[in-house]
Design a protein around this motif. Structure first.
Motif, PDB file in Angstrom:
ATOM      1  N   GLY A  41      -0.269   9.276 -11.504  1.00  0.00           N
ATOM      2  CA  GLY A  41      -1.310   8.766 -11.774  1.00  0.00           C
ATOM      3  C   GLY A  41      -2.089   7.855 -10.713  1.00  0.00           C
ATOM      4  O   GLY A  41      -2.050   8.298  -9.696  1.00  0.00           O
ATOM      5  N   ASP A  42      -2.457   6.752 -10.964  1.00  0.00           N
ATOM      6  CA  ASP A  42      -2.916   5.806  -9.882  1.00  0.00           C
ATOM      7  C   ASP A  42      -1.739   5.156  -9.388  1.00  0.00           C
ATOM      8  O   ASP A  42      -1.973   4.356  -8.199  1.00  0.00           O
ATOM      9  CB  ASP A  42      -3.951   4.747 -10.476  1.00  0.00           C
ATOM     10  N   ALA A  43      -0.616   4.982  -9.960  1.00  0.00           N
ATOM     11  CA  ALA A  43       0.577   4.198  -9.118  1.00  0.00           C
ATOM     12  C   ALA A  43       1.115   5.035  -8.191  1.00  0.00           C
ATOM     13  O   ALA A  43       0.998   6.278  -8.289  1.00  0.00           O
ATOM     14  CB  ALA A  43       1.386   3.879 -10.511  1.00  0.00           C
ATOM     15  N   PHE A  44       2.141   4.375  -7.500  1.00  0.00           N
ATOM     16  CA  PHE A  44       2.929   4.999  -6.614  1.00  0.00           C
ATOM     17  C   PHE A  44       4.444   4.324  -6.566  1.00  0.00           C
ATOM     18  O   PHE A  44       4.456   3.275  -6.983  1.00  0.00           O
ATOM     19  CB  PHE A  44       2.331   5.072  -5.222  1.00  0.00           C
ATOM     20  N   GLU A  88       8.853   0.093  -5.892  1.00  0.00           N
ATOM     21  CA  GLU A  88       7.642   0.141  -6.686  1.00  0.00           C
ATOM     22  C   GLU A  88       6.871  -1.239  -6.940  1.00  0.00           C
ATOM     23  O   GLU A  88       7.631  -2.281  -7.053  1.00  0.00           O
ATOM     24  CB  GLU A  88       8.061   0.813  -8.092  1.00  0.00           C
ATOM     25  N   LYS A 121       3.523   9.899  -6.531  1.00  0.00           N
ATOM     26  CA  LYS A 121       2.502   9.176  -7.013  1.00  0.00           C
ATOM     27  C   LYS A 121       2.549   9.713  -8.771  1.00  0.00           C
ATOM     28  O   LYS A 121       2.889  10.741  -8.927  1.00  0.00           O
ATOM     29  CB  LYS A 121       1.107  10.134  -6.526  1.00  0.00           C
ATOM     30  N   GLN A 154       0.881  -1.085  -0.058  1.00  0.00           N
ATOM     31  CA  GLN A 154       0.019  -0.035  -0.018  1.00  0.00           C
ATOM     32  C   GLN A 154       0.907   1.262   0.073  1.00  0.00           C
ATOM     33  O   GLN A 154       2.133   1.259   0.461  1.00  0.00           O
ATOM     34  CB  GLN A 154      -0.955  -0.036   1.406  1.00  0.00           C
ATOM     35  N   SER A 155       0.213   2.287  -0.427  1.00  0.00           N
ATOM     36  CA  SER A 155       1.284   3.508  -0.345  1.00  0.00           C
ATOM     37  C   SER A 155       1.288   4.226   1.104  1.00  0.00           C
ATOM     38  O   SER A 155       0.727   5.471   1.026  1.00  0.00           O
ATOM     39  CB  SER A 155       0.547   4.505  -1.419  1.00  0.00           C
TER      40      SER A 155
END
Length: 144
Positions: A44-47, A61, A42, A12-13
């Protein structure tokens, strides 16, 4: 170097969990823990976790497989090490050195002002230079 991390659950981020994971994985691969601050970037939706230091950078990642993550450990070059020191991402000894050096520069400035102020011919020039220096400083602060 790049390493795959097998996970029990998807990452999780959350900064504290990722820092703990990065610390444990770095130790497993005999790499130093970075001296700077860790942050989550961050995209977009990724982190991803980026943790930089004076000697090593660590990036964690996620991968398309939710139970696997990618760990990148980058050893820094001598140039990158100087850049990181400039950004205050060095170790405690360098931070102490920087504070001592800053105090020495301040003492040099103050003693130079006092000596110039004591010379009657230089009083106006000293006052004008000090005032102009303060004005330029405040203008730069306000414009930043």
């Amino acid at each position: 170097t790049t390493h795959e991390i097998n996970l029990n659950s998807p990452i999780q981020s959350e900064l504290s969990e990722l820092v703990l994971l990065a610390t444990n994985e770095s130790k497993k691969h005999n790499a130093e823990v970075p001296t700077g601050e860790a942050k989550i970037k961050k995209i977009g939706d990724a982190f991803k976790l980026e943790w930089t230091g004076s000697k090593v950078d660590v990036i964690i990642e996620p991968t398309p497989n939710p139970l696997m993550a990618r760990l990148l450990i980058k050893e820094t070059s001598w140039h990158r090490q100087f850049v990181q020191l400039h950004k205050a991402k060095g170790g405690e000894p360098f931070k102490v050195y920087a504070v001592v050096f800053a105090i020495a520069l301040l003492l040099l400035l103050v003693s130079g002002f006092i000596m110039a102020w004591q010379t009657p011919k230089l009083r106006r020039l000293t006052l004008a230079s000090a005032a102009l220096g303060m004005v330029v400083f405040f203008v730069l602060v306000a414009s930043s």
